[in-house]
Design a protein around this motif. Structure first.
Motif, PDB file in Angstrom:
ATOM      1  N   GLY A 759       0.821  -1.200   0.000  1.00 39.36           N
ATOM      2  CA  GLY A 759       0.000   0.000   0.000  1.00 39.36           C
ATOM      3  C   GLY A 759       0.860   1.257   0.000  1.00 39.36           C
ATOM      4  N   LYS A 760       0.301   2.342  -0.534  1.00 37.70           N
ATOM      5  CA  LYS A 760       1.019   3.606  -0.608  1.00 37.70           C
ATOM      6  C   LYS A 760       0.006   4.744  -0.572  1.00 37.70           C
ATOM      7  CE  LYS A 760       4.664   3.765  -3.077  1.00 37.70           C
ATOM      8  NZ  LYS A 760       5.674   4.098  -2.042  1.00 37.70           N
ATOM      9  N   ALA A 761       0.330   5.769   0.144  1.00 32.47           N
ATOM     10  CA  ALA A 761      -0.555   6.935   0.237  1.00 32.47           C
ATOM     11  C   ALA A 761      -0.133   7.981  -0.777  1.00 32.47           C
ATOM     12  CB  ALA A 761      -0.503   7.520   1.643  1.00 32.47           C
ATOM     13  N   TYR A 762      -1.094   8.503  -1.545  1.00 34.88           N
ATOM     14  CA  TYR A 762      -0.843   9.554  -2.519  1.00 34.88           C
ATOM     15  C   TYR A 762      -1.350  10.877  -1.980  1.00 34.88           C
ATOM     16  CZ  TYR A 762      -0.096   5.754  -5.908  1.00 34.88           C
ATOM     17  OH  TYR A 762       0.360   4.649  -6.560  1.00 34.88           O
ATOM     18  N   ALA A 763      -0.544  11.912  -2.141  1.00 29.13           N
ATOM     19  CA  ALA A 763      -0.910  13.222  -1.596  1.00 29.13           C
ATOM     20  C   ALA A 763      -1.558  14.131  -2.625  1.00 29.13           C
ATOM     21  CB  ALA A 763       0.330  13.911  -1.031  1.00 29.13           C
ATOM     22  N   SER A 764      -1.472  13.766  -3.920  1.00 27.89           N
ATOM     23  CA  SER A 764      -1.988  14.653  -4.961  1.00 27.89           C
ATOM     24  C   SER A 764      -2.275  13.869  -6.232  1.00 27.89           C
ATOM     25  CB  SER A 764      -0.961  15.750  -5.275  1.00 27.89           C
ATOM     26  OG  SER A 764       0.176  15.174  -5.902  1.00 27.89           O
ATOM     27  N   ARG A 765      -2.946  14.566  -7.145  1.00 31.54           N
ATOM     28  CA  ARG A 765      -3.212  13.982  -8.456  1.00 31.54           C
ATOM     29  C   ARG A 765      -1.910  13.715  -9.204  1.00 31.54           C
ATOM     30  NH1 ARG A 765      -4.070  17.058 -13.026  1.00 31.54           N
ATOM     31  NH2 ARG A 765      -5.051  16.037 -14.816  1.00 31.54           N
TER      32      ARG A 765
END
Length: 900
Positions: A759-765
């Motif tokens: 899993g990985k968290a994305y902060a923006s488009r």
């Protein structure tokens, strides 16, 4: 009269598409249309009576087209005149027809003279211009089938001519005939069309097939699009290399028609396209030109709407590159456009939506657009003539007001043949070009006699600007949209090359000045010739031809074919009298040749334009002596090139043309499939033009070629053929094609063997876009830019080549350098900040292309592989690369070791 009734004139279909041959037939409109009937003159023959078939029943051949137009002229000699403007490479006649009222046709010569006068405010003031505008008819030039397999427009041209001549008495026809002259070029590419028709009808069976999978709808290589030398002639208007283009440009210069339309075909699932054009638009076009062609487009829209024809505008087809048939005329002041109709590519075509498109349908739409255009031109006679004259005034004033680039100067210090050719080319375009006859001072610089210059304060000044300025910018809004699309992984909307500066492509220095020029000069004329000269014509020891331009190149090819014994020097050398000769210079020793060598050298010098020095000593004070191991005996190589699938037809044709017509040397075309097992021992050079050879040659063919190279052959690869040679499974060239630079950390790529990923968290488009990218993909595709290239000056392959040249970058191939253990990189792209010479190049490509090879040399056994990572022969307009290519073709065999 209502628009619906006006459309009556277009209902030729009922007459010409019916099987009846009665020329007195009455056209019957569809019963639900409300159009009244239209009767055509019985004295004008329709196609059925002349050719035995009606419009749309058969694809008309070149001989039948000529026969029909000759029949029209015979029946109405006071309303139509036919003129021959040239012949194709295969000897087919090129014609155009002028159609108009009896008075307009009788005054055709005067019309030409008056349009010439209206085209130059320097000799025709506003009072005289007003008189001409009040009396002159308007004019439209309709050019059909520049691409030979875009078939419908030639039949539409015949249909248009018949309608104008036989529809006398109908209000719109009479308006067109009285108020304008309609010029029709019915078939711009007879060679390509003849190829298409021969292939098409050879595949037709019991019934015509509409299946896009059928042989009827799949042309064999090279297809009918191009002419004999496989040129896309819609892109030849800048270089003017083909006889069809030369004749057409000369004809347009004779009459300066106010509106020019180039009628094409596109994919069968499309509808119909006409102006306004897509973005970008060349910034040197005027708003009045854009408005006038949009006015014509609106008229087309009325008639298409009335008949229920779908169409579109403002998409796909732009007006940026000045070398199209619909853009070149804008730079003498015309309003011009491309028309595109969905193509049946035969008698009938089944579309993806299940409907069937007939040949008749495509011809009808082009016919409607042709008459609609002629109507708009006739209705706007005064406006078009006024705007045309104003264009010339504004062009002159724009040149005068430019305080930086009013004058372009070609100093003529290096590449005398290139300067002469470019000056003649601009003259052929209709530009006033001058050559100094004494020393001339311009903007603080002194130029020697023989320098060329062009003052843009002339009617063709805008053409000079768009072809001589280093950079012609697309609009900021268009560029911003392309970058947005690229960020979203959408395809860009750039249709063709974005860089085309002629001095750059000729690799000539050009200076500019913001002031007019004074001093003695002469106007360059089309009759001028490049004068060759031999000093010390009765030399006792040798004749030396300095290497470095195409005059010397033509001297070489002529000398080799006349069996003259000559040498080439790998390094520069200085003769006893302190005359220095560049590397690659040719040495013709008197003692090694026949007694008439002096006369032969003089004859070849005269024909080629080369400068030759006779010397009475072989004493060299610097560099290699005539008998040195650094001078190599040259012989006439036998040159072969790959032909047929999967070779790129454009690359093959352009390359063959450059060798045969510009270099003056024969080349043998060998089908690619034959090369797999061919015995190539009789050839010293093999050229692989661009192409995807994995399927055509494959490993077996590559192995056959490799054995030939090892035995002493010279393999030259161009463009994508270099990618084939570099394939690890092929093994002809020890380099690798690069993937795009990927900023992602490789350990972030998911394990393709697992069904899950960390899993990985994305902060923006932006994170989404970044992590959606493929880890391995090619660099972004480039539609065509001019790039700066540095050249190694210490190798025989670059002898006579300037330290810096310009090449065209197209596609997505970028190669890693070859290792010194395998070969040498002899020319490479400049650094990131300097690599772009002209055009628009994606920033990632700038970064990755920097310092990557353009020319690679790899010794292999007794022979060698010479790889151009981009094509040096594209459109035959990269003249600045010709010496480099000649070295590969003629010096390389002299340096290969072949056991005799």
């Amino acid at each position: 009269m209502t628009l619906r009734n006006l459309y009556t004139i277009f209902v030729l279909t009922a007459v010409l598409f019916c099987a009846a041959s009665n020329v007195n037939a009455t056209s019957s409109s569809p019963t639900n249309s409300g159009w009244p009937q239209l009767i055509y003159k019985a004295t004008i023959p329709d196609m059925q009576s002349v050719l035995g078939y009606s419009v749309g029943q058969r694809i008309t051949s070149h001989p039948d087209m000529l026969r029909y137009f000759e029949a029209l002229q015979k029946s109405a000699p006071r309303n139509i005149q036919i003129f021959e403007y040239g012949q194709t490479w295969e000897g087919r006649k090129l014609i155009y027809a002028a159609i108009g009222s009896e008075q307009n046709i009788a005054n055709l010569t005067q019309f030409s003279q008056d349009m010439q006068a209206l085209s130059d405010p320097r000799v025709t003031d506003k009072r005289k211009a007003k008189g001409l505008i009040d009396s002159l008819p308007s004019s439209v030039w309709l050019e059909y089938s520049v691409h030979g397999n875009e078939i419908s427009s030639t039949d539409a041209a015949m249909m248009t001519a018949y309608h104008l001549l036989a529809g006398e008495g109908e209000v719109t026809v009479d308006n067109i005939m009285q108020n304008s002259i309609v010029f029709i070029d019915p078939l711009q590419n007879p060679d390509g069309r003849s190829r298409f028709i021969a292939n098409y009808y050879s595949t037709v069976g019991m019934n015509h097939s509409s299946d896009r999978l059928s042989a009827e709808h799949n042309e064999p290589w090279p297809r009918g699009r191009a002419n004999h030398y496989l040129f896309d002639m819609n892109r030849d208007w800048l270089a003017i290399t083909q006889p069809e283009t030369k004749g057409r440009i000369a004809s347009l210069k004779k009459y300066h028609p106010l509106v020019v339309i180039d009628l094409h075909e596109m994919g069968g699932d499309e509808s119909y396209y006409f102006a306004p054009s897509a973005q970008p638009v060349n910034p040197h076009m005027t708003q009045a030109q854009i408005d006038n062609i949009n006015l014509v487009g609106r008229n087309n829209a009325k008639h298409f709407d009335a008949n229920g024809f779908d169409y579109f505008t403002r998409e796909i087809f732009d007006a940026f590159y000045p070398g199209y048939g619909d853009s070149w005329p804008t730079f003498y002041g015309a309003a011009a456009s491309t028309y595109e109709v969905a193509s049946s590519r035969g008698q009938i075509f089944r579309r993806l939506d299940g409907s069937e498109l007939s040949y008749e349908d495509t011809v009808l739409r082009h016919f409607v657009a042709s008459i609609s255009t002629a109507e708009a031109v006739a209705n706007n006679r005064t406006k078009l003539l006024n705007d045309y004259y104003q264009y010339q005034i504004d062009a002159i004033e724009a040149g005068r007001s430019d305080k930086k680039e009013r004058v372009f100067i070609l100093p003529n210090k290096r590449d005398r043949a290139g300067h002469f050719k470019l000056a003649k080319l601009m003259t052929e375009h209709g530009v006033d070009v001058y050559q100094t006859t004494e020393k001339v001072k311009m903007c603080g610089e002194t130029y020697a006699p023989g320098s060329y210059y062009i003052d843009t304060a002339q009617p063709r000044g805008r053409f000079v600007k768009t072809t001589f300025t280093q950079q012609v910018d697309m609009s900021k809004a268009f560029i911003k949209e392309q970058e947005r699309r690229r960020e979203r992984k959408l395809g860009d909307q750039i249709y063709d090359v974005t860089g085309w500066s002629l001095p750059l492509m000729y690799n000539l220095a050009v200076n500019t000045c913001g002031k007019s020029v004074s001093g003695d000069h002469r106007l360059v004329k089309m009759t001028d010739t490049l004068e060759g000269h031999v000093t010390n014509a009765n030399a006792t020891v040798a004749y030396i031809v300095p290497w470095g331009d195409m005059a010397a190149g033509r001297f070489l090819t002529a000398a080799l074919q006349q069996n003259i014994t000559l040498k080439t020097a790998d390094r520069a050398f200085t003769i006893d009298d302190n005359t220095r000769y560049p590397a690659g210079s040719l040495i013709i020793e008197v003692a090694a040749n026949n007694a008439d060598i002096a006369a032969t050298v003089q004859e070849i010098a005269t024909q080629s334009g080369a400068l030759v020095d006779g010397v009475n000593t072989s004493w060299v004070t610097e560099g290699p002596s005539f008998g040195s191991n650094d001078t190599y005996l040259m012989s006439a190589p036998k040159i072969a090139m790959a032909w047929d699938d999967p070779t790129s037809s454009l690359s093959a044709g352009n390359t063959r043309y450059v060798i045969e017509q510009q270099f003056g040397y024969p080349v043998t075309a060998i089908r690619t499939s034959t090369l797999v097992n061919a015995d190539l021992r009789h050839y010293q050079v093999l050229i692989l033009p661009s192409g995807r050879y994995q399927n055509g040659l494959g490993k077996a063919g590559a192995d056959n070629i490799k054995r030939w190279v090892e035995a002493g052959g010279v393999l030259i690869t161009l463009g994508s053929a270099t990618a084939f040679a570099a394939d690890a499974d092929i093994g002809l060239l020890d380099v690798k094609r690069e993937l795009a630079i990927n900023e992602q950390n490789s350990n972030e790529n998911p394990d393709t063997e697992s069904s899950t990923v960390a899993g990985k968290a994305y902060a923006s488009r932006d994170d989404l876009i970044k992590h959606s990218e493929n880890s391995e993909e090619s660099p972004d595709f480039v539609a065509g830019v001019l790039a700066n290239v540095e050249v190694d000056q210490e190798h025989w392959l670059t002898a006579g080549v300037a330290p810096d040249v310009v090449g065209l970058v197209y596609g997505d191939d970028i190669f890693a350098p070859i290792r010194l253990a395998s070969g040498k990189n002899l020319a490479w792209f400049k650094g990131e900040e300097d690599v772009l010479a002209s055009g628009y190049l994606w920033k990632e490509n700038k970064k990755q292309l920097a310092y990557k090879p353009f020319l690679i040399h790899q010794p292999t056994g007794n022979g060698m592989v010479i790889a151009f990572t981009q094509e040096p022969t594209t459109r035959a307009y990269l003249d600045g690369l010709n010496v480099m290519l000649m070295n590969a073709m003629f010096s390389a065999p002299a340096h290969a070791y072949v056991v005799k």
